[in-house]
Each structure stands twice: as C-alpha cells, then as structure tokens.
Design a protein around this motif. Structure first.
Motif, PDB file in Angstrom:
ATOM      1  N   GLU A  53     -18.641  45.820  51.737  1.00  0.00           N
ATOM      2  CA  GLU A  53     -19.152  45.814  50.360  1.00  0.00           C
ATOM      3  C   GLU A  53     -18.025  45.470  49.372  1.00  0.00           C
ATOM      4  N   ALA A  54     -16.857  46.092  49.545  1.00  0.00           N
ATOM      5  CA  ALA A  54     -15.726  45.848  48.640  1.00  0.00           C
ATOM      6  C   ALA A  54     -15.242  44.403  48.745  1.00  0.00           C
ATOM      7  N   HIS A  55     -15.252  43.872  49.953  1.00  0.00           N
ATOM      8  CA  HIS A  55     -14.856  42.478  50.164  1.00  0.00           C
ATOM      9  C   HIS A  55     -15.700  41.551  49.294  1.00  0.00           C
ATOM     10  N   HIS A  56     -17.004  41.770  49.285  1.00  0.00           N
ATOM     11  CA  HIS A  56     -17.884  40.895  48.503  1.00  0.00           C
ATOM     12  C   HIS A  56     -17.798  41.176  46.999  1.00  0.00           C
ATOM     13  N   LEU A  57     -17.777  42.448  46.639  1.00  0.00           N
ATOM     14  CA  LEU A  57     -17.803  42.783  45.205  1.00  0.00           C
ATOM     15  C   LEU A  57     -16.536  42.333  44.496  1.00  0.00           C
ATOM     16  N   PHE A  58     -15.385  42.496  45.163  1.00  0.00           N
ATOM     17  CA  PHE A  58     -14.118  42.273  44.471  1.00  0.00           C
ATOM     18  C   PHE A  58     -13.378  41.047  44.981  1.00  0.00           C
ATOM     19  N   GLY A  59     -13.966  40.323  45.925  1.00  0.00           N
ATOM     20  CA  GLY A  59     -13.366  39.082  46.401  1.00  0.00           C
ATOM     21  C   GLY A  59     -12.012  39.305  47.066  1.00  0.00           C
ATOM     22  N   VAL A  60     -11.866  40.402  47.787  1.00  0.00           N
ATOM     23  CA  VAL A  60     -10.586  40.758  48.396  1.00  0.00           C
ATOM     24  C   VAL A  60     -10.709  40.662  49.913  1.00  0.00           C
ATOM     25  N   GLY A  61      -9.702  40.046  50.553  1.00  0.00           N
ATOM     26  CA  GLY A  61      -9.720  39.877  52.012  1.00  0.00           C
ATOM     27  C   GLY A  61      -9.464  41.190  52.732  1.00  0.00           C
ATOM     28  N   ARG A  62      -9.828  41.190  53.993  1.00  0.00           N
ATOM     29  CA  ARG A  62      -9.749  42.389  54.825  1.00  0.00           C
ATOM     30  C   ARG A  62      -8.334  42.970  54.900  1.00  0.00           C
ATOM     31  N   ASP A  63      -7.321  42.086  54.861  1.00  0.00           N
ATOM     32  CA  ASP A  63      -5.940  42.542  54.974  1.00  0.00           C
ATOM     33  C   ASP A  63      -5.494  43.341  53.752  1.00  0.00           C
ATOM     34  N   ARG A  64      -6.294  43.276  52.679  1.00  0.00           N
ATOM     35  CA  ARG A  64      -5.926  44.048  51.486  1.00  0.00           C
ATOM     36  C   ARG A  64      -6.939  45.168  51.197  1.00  0.00           C
ATOM     37  N   LEU A  65      -7.682  45.540  52.251  1.00  0.00           N
ATOM     38  CA  LEU A  65      -8.677  46.619  52.115  1.00  0.00           C
ATOM     39  C   LEU A  65      -8.341  47.724  53.103  1.00  0.00           C
ATOM     40  N   ASP A  66      -7.856  48.844  52.600  1.00  0.00           N
ATOM     41  CA  ASP A  66      -7.463  49.954  53.470  1.00  0.00           C
ATOM     42  C   ASP A  66      -8.383  51.157  53.259  1.00  0.00           C
ATOM     43  N   VAL A  67      -8.355  52.053  54.236  1.00  0.00           N
ATOM     44  CA  VAL A  67      -9.159  53.272  54.167  1.00  0.00           C
ATOM     45  C   VAL A  67      -8.248  54.479  54.391  1.00  0.00           C
ATOM     46  N   LEU A  68      -8.401  55.481  53.543  1.00  0.00           N
ATOM     47  CA  LEU A  68      -7.674  56.741  53.702  1.00  0.00           C
ATOM     48  C   LEU A  68      -8.667  57.889  53.680  1.00  0.00           C
ATOM     49  N   VAL A  69      -8.531  58.797  54.635  1.00  0.00           N
ATOM     50  CA  VAL A  69      -9.388  59.988  54.616  1.00  0.00           C
ATOM     51  C   VAL A  69      -8.811  60.979  53.604  1.00  0.00           C
ATOM     52  N   HIS A  70      -9.715  61.472  52.747  1.00  0.00           N
ATOM     53  CA  HIS A  70      -9.319  62.405  51.670  1.00  0.00           C
ATOM     54  C   HIS A  70     -10.397  63.493  51.613  1.00  0.00           C
ATOM     55  N   PRO A  71     -10.161  64.599  52.325  1.00  0.00           N
ATOM     56  CA  PRO A  71     -11.238  65.575  52.549  1.00  0.00           C
ATOM     57  C   PRO A  71     -11.795  66.209  51.285  1.00  0.00           C
ATOM     58  N   GLN A  72     -11.019  66.307  50.212  1.00  0.00           N
ATOM     59  CA  GLN A  72     -11.543  66.968  49.009  1.00  0.00           C
ATOM     60  C   GLN A  72     -12.574  66.114  48.258  1.00  0.00           C
ATOM     61  N   SER A  73     -12.633  64.804  48.532  1.00  0.00           N
ATOM     62  CA  SER A  73     -13.577  63.899  47.856  1.00  0.00           C
ATOM     63  C   SER A  73     -13.494  64.015  46.331  1.00  0.00           C
ATOM     64  N   LEU A  74     -12.287  64.065  45.815  1.00  0.00           N
ATOM     65  CA  LEU A  74     -12.101  64.099  44.358  1.00  0.00           C
ATOM     66  C   LEU A  74     -11.518  62.785  43.847  1.00  0.00           C
ATOM     67  N   VAL A  75     -10.671  62.141  44.665  1.00  0.00           N
ATOM     68  CA  VAL A  75     -10.160  60.799  44.354  1.00  0.00           C
ATOM     69  C   VAL A  75     -11.144  59.820  44.982  1.00  0.00           C
ATOM     70  N   HIS A  76     -11.839  59.030  44.153  1.00  0.00           N
ATOM     71  CA  HIS A  76     -12.949  58.243  44.710  1.00  0.00           C
ATOM     72  C   HIS A  76     -12.526  56.887  45.242  1.00  0.00           C
ATOM     73  N   SER A  77     -11.347  56.429  44.880  1.00  0.00           N
ATOM     74  CA  SER A  77     -10.674  55.261  45.485  1.00  0.00           C
ATOM     75  C   SER A  77      -9.454  54.927  44.650  1.00  0.00           C
ATOM     76  N   LEU A  78      -8.617  54.029  45.186  1.00  0.00           N
ATOM     77  CA  LEU A  78      -7.367  53.672  44.500  1.00  0.00           C
ATOM     78  C   LEU A  78      -7.183  52.155  44.511  1.00  0.00           C
ATOM     79  N   VAL A  79      -6.486  51.659  43.479  1.00  0.00           N
ATOM     80  CA  VAL A  79      -6.180  50.236  43.395  1.00  0.00           C
ATOM     81  C   VAL A  79      -4.677  50.106  43.157  1.00  0.00           C
ATOM     82  N   GLU A  80      -4.013  49.352  44.030  1.00  0.00           N
ATOM     83  CA  GLU A  80      -2.557  49.192  43.912  1.00  0.00           C
ATOM     84  C   GLU A  80      -2.241  47.794  43.394  1.00  0.00           C
ATOM     85  N   PHE A  81      -1.248  47.708  42.488  1.00  0.00           N
ATOM     86  CA  PHE A  81      -0.835  46.423  41.915  1.00  0.00           C
ATOM     87  C   PHE A  81       0.581  46.063  42.376  1.00  0.00           C
ATOM     88  N   VAL A  82       0.973  44.796  42.190  1.00  0.00           N
ATOM     89  CA  VAL A  82       2.267  44.336  42.704  1.00  0.00           C
ATOM     90  C   VAL A  82       3.463  45.007  42.038  1.00  0.00           C
TER      91      VAL A  82
END
Ligand code: NAD
Ligand code: MG
Length: 396
Positions: free
Chosen positions: A229-258
């Motif tokens: 879904e993120a690949h299509h919505l944001f036009g980002v390739g798989r090599d720039r799409l990571d997954v982190l387990v975060h058990p508290q479910s308070l941080v809903h996702s992160l975006v890193e810049f250069v």
C-alpha cells in the motif's frame, strides 16, 4: 472548507471503520453530513444507522436484501432512498450526492467503488488497502486522471501522509518506516502457533477491528499488505520501505530524510484520528480521541525487528512486491480465501502462509497490463487456494 458542508459516502458503513467514520461525522453536523451509507448484507445494522444519520441514500450489496431495506426504511418513516448492487453503489459514489468517499469495504470487493470514486475526482479516505494491493497502479492512475485526492486512513499511511503531505514532491526522503504492533502472537515461535484458536487470533492487543484485518495483524500479512500500500501511495520502492515492531502502538509510522531528520506521528490507537484528518484536511477537527499522555501510557516506546521466520506472510508480501505484475493480486486473493477458511475453522493458523505460498508458486507473476488481467489473476488464485483447502493439500 470555506464554511461549506461536506457530503460523505460511507462505504462499508456497518463495519469497524464505518462506525469510527460516522462517529466523527456526527460530531460536526455543520460541516459534515453522511449522505450515502453502503453495506454488504446486514440490513438491520444499516437500518439502524439510517435512523441515526438520515442519509439521502442507502445501498445494500446483496440483491436478496433489497426488499427488506426498502420496507424497513418505509416502516421507519425515513425518506432515505434504498438501492442495491454494485452499479448503484458506483453511480452514487461518482455522482453529486457526495464529495467525499470513505472507502471501508473489506477485501478486493472494495475495488469497483473505490475506482469509481477515483475516476469521478472525489476526496477518497482510503481504508480498503486490498484495492491498492490488487490494482495499485491502476487505482493511482485513475485518481490522478480523475483529479481525486486520496487521503490514506490506514493509521500508518495516515501518519506518513501527515509527515509527508505532498506525496509526490518528497525531495530528500530517505526511507519510510512502518510500525507494527506485532499482533497477539508477538514473541512466539512458529511451532507454538500451530494450535492457536480463532478467538486468540482476533484478540488484538491494541486495536479493535473487523475479523479479517485482525487475523491479518496476527499473521503480519497486514503489515505486508501495508508495505505494498505504501509503495503505491507514496511512490517509494521496496528498498526504502522498512518495518519495525512497536508494541505500544503509539508511534504510527516514521519518515526519515537525507539530512538525518526523522518525523513521526504519535497518538492513541483509535482510527477516529486518521478519519478526522481525512475528513477535514488541511484543517483539523476534534475526533473524540484524547491527546497522548506518554507517562500514563507507560512512559516508554519500544522497537524491535519483525520475526520473518515466525511470521512468513510479511516475507511473502515483500516477495510479491518484488515479483510485480499480477503477484500482489495473487497474494491478496489467496490470503482472503485462507483467512476466511481460518475464521470458519476449516484450516489452522499456519495454513494461512502455507496456502499463500502455495498459490504464489502455482501462479507465476505476469505483467499486469489491465484490470481484466488482474481480476483474472484474482479469480485463478481464489480457485487454486480453494482447491488446495478442499484437497487438504496444505499440511501446516
Ligand atoms: P469490517 O469487517 O468491520 O467491515 C467491513 C464492511 O464492509 C462492512 O460494512 C460490510 O458490510 C462491508 N462489505 C463487505 N463486503 C461488501 C460488499 N461486497 N459490498 C459492500 N459492502 C461490503 O472491516 P473493517 O475492520 O472496518 O475494515 C474495513 C477495511 O479497512 C479493510 O480493508 C481493512 O483492512 C481496513 N482497515 C481497517 C482498520 C480498522 O481499524 N478496522 C484499520 C486500517 C485499515
Ligand atoms: Mg494499519
């Protein structure tokens, strides 16, 4: 919004996302009105929602349920017009009766109405991730051609959208990190998952959701679908799409810049926040969700890598994204069949990834040049997975 009232079609109104959307809409009668409500087959639940929200139109997918809907509306003295079937739904989400569509049907069944809204240039609050996994390129192209705005309401993608609102002008974006709760079986080994029950699988530790996505969260297929879904919505390739387990479910996702910056969006795990963002964007409105008190929530945020051995569905989703073409349509269809069989207690939990893997191997990816080719792959995958279940070919 210039003081104008937005008219909203809630498609999948009787589900978990539908309830959250209607809750937010009802808090803002001056600026939001539910003008169309649509559901699959539960007439009683749809009638109840019509009595509360008084939409102009109500649509039930099942033709067999049409007479009950029409008579129920009449007997309740409501002037809501009754409709049934896909064509009626597509006409309503494309027409003048709404400017905003909450796409909250579960599964590939959501694609036709989402596509119709995209072609008609609506604001789409997209919860139905399966439509992007099935036909992401075509759906994004239809939205672009139709002038539609897609605001993702999947919590992770809504978080990314808030950190990166102009999705296609993201100069300097380095990578996107989707967070995952880890589901009810986080920390368990693969072998220990053989006998888990349906009740255990749908008991999500942090989110209250419909049965299909709850099982997807337990297998981590949900995160796999979300990577696609993120690949299509944001036009980002798989090599720039990571997954982190975060058990508290308070941080809903992160975006890193250069430049070393990482932006994140935080909040309590309640879908009304993402829906309020979509309903009012670029303004902000109250959602009924209280602010985040990090101390009250335990005072810590933990992160760990996903366990791809215990949860192979995430690996299979990455592989399907790599294979391209029809592969993600096959992944999604096989998963829908497998999850439905698991919920009916016809297969065990570990048979879900086994069936998806079996179906992907049986149907090598071909280029996805048209909607017809994708639907053909979807049908064939459902057939292969269904036969494998009937033949008890999968021993997991
Ligand atoms: P749900 O099972 O609670 O509700 C599904 C809704 O879809 C119901 O209203 C049902 O009547 C309707 N529906 C099903 N088949 C239909 C058909 N053929 N035609 C018309 N309506 C049909 O599911 P949910 O948890 O609300 O999830 C809906 C979608 O949102 C899924 O794609 C899910 O992955 C996504 N999503 C849900 C959550 C959540 O918190 N529940 C979070 C993120 C994304
Ligand atoms: Mg999500």
């Amino acid at each position: 919004m210039n003081g104008e009232q937005r008219t909203v079609a809630v498609v999948g109104a009787t589900g978990s996302i539908g309830a959250s959307a209607l809750d937010v809409i009802a808090r803002h009668p001056a600026r939001l009105r539910a003008s169309v409500l649509a559901a699959g087959s539960n007439v009683a639940a749809l009638l109840q929602l019509c009595a509360i929200h008084r939409p102009r139109h109500a649509v039930i997918a099942s033709e067999a349920a049409y007479a009950a809907l029409r008579d129920g509306l009449r007997d309740a003295g409501l002037d809501t017009q009754a409709h049934c079937g896909d064509a009626a739904l597509e006409a309503l989400v494309s027409g003048d009766e709404c400017d905003t569509v909450v796409a909250a049907i579960v599964g590939a069944a959501g694609l036709p109405s989402t596509l119709a809204a995209a072609r008609a240039g609506k604001r789409i609050l997209l919860a139905n991730k399966e439509s992007l996994v099935l036909a992401g390129e075509l759906l994004m192209a239809a939205a672009h051609a139709g002038g539609a705005t897609i605001v993702p309401v999947d919590s992770e993608h809504n978080a990314i959208f808030q950190c990166l609102p102009d999705a296609h002008a993201h100069a300097g974006l380095k990578r996107i990190i989707l967070t995952a709760s880890g589901g009810p079986f986080r920390g368990r080994t693969r072998a220990s998952l053989a006998d888990v029950s349906v009740e255990q699988a749908v008991a999500h530790p942090k989110w209250s959701m419909g049965p299909k996505i709850s099982v997807d969260s337990a297998t981590l297929m949900n995160k796999g679908l979300e990577v696609i879904e993120a690949h299509h919505l944001f036009g980002v390739g798989r090599d720039r799409l990571d997954v982190l387990v975060h058990p508290q479910s308070l941080v809903h996702s992160l975006v890193e810049f250069v430049d070393g910056s990482t932006l994140a969006q935080l909040g309590l795990p309640d879908m009304r926040t993402a829906l309020a963002v979509g309903l009012a964007w670029p303004e902000r409105i109250a959602s009924g969700v209280s602010g985040l008190d990090l101390i009250a929530q335990g005072g810590r945020l933990d992160f760990e890598p996903p366990d791809l051995d215990a949860f192979p569905c995430l690996r299979l989703a990455y592989a399907a994204l790599d294979a391209g073409g029809t592969a993600t349509a096959v992944l999604n269809a096989a998963n829908e069949v497998a999850v439905s069989a698991f919920l009916q207690r016809r297969i065990g939990f570990l048979a879900i990834p086994a069936l998806v893997e079996h179906t992907l191997a049986a149907l090598p990816a071909t280029p996805a040049t048209s909607l017809a080719a994708l639907y053909e792959a979807d049908r064939e995958a459902r057939r292969i997975a269904t036969v494998a279940i009937a033949d008890k070919a999968i021993h997991a």
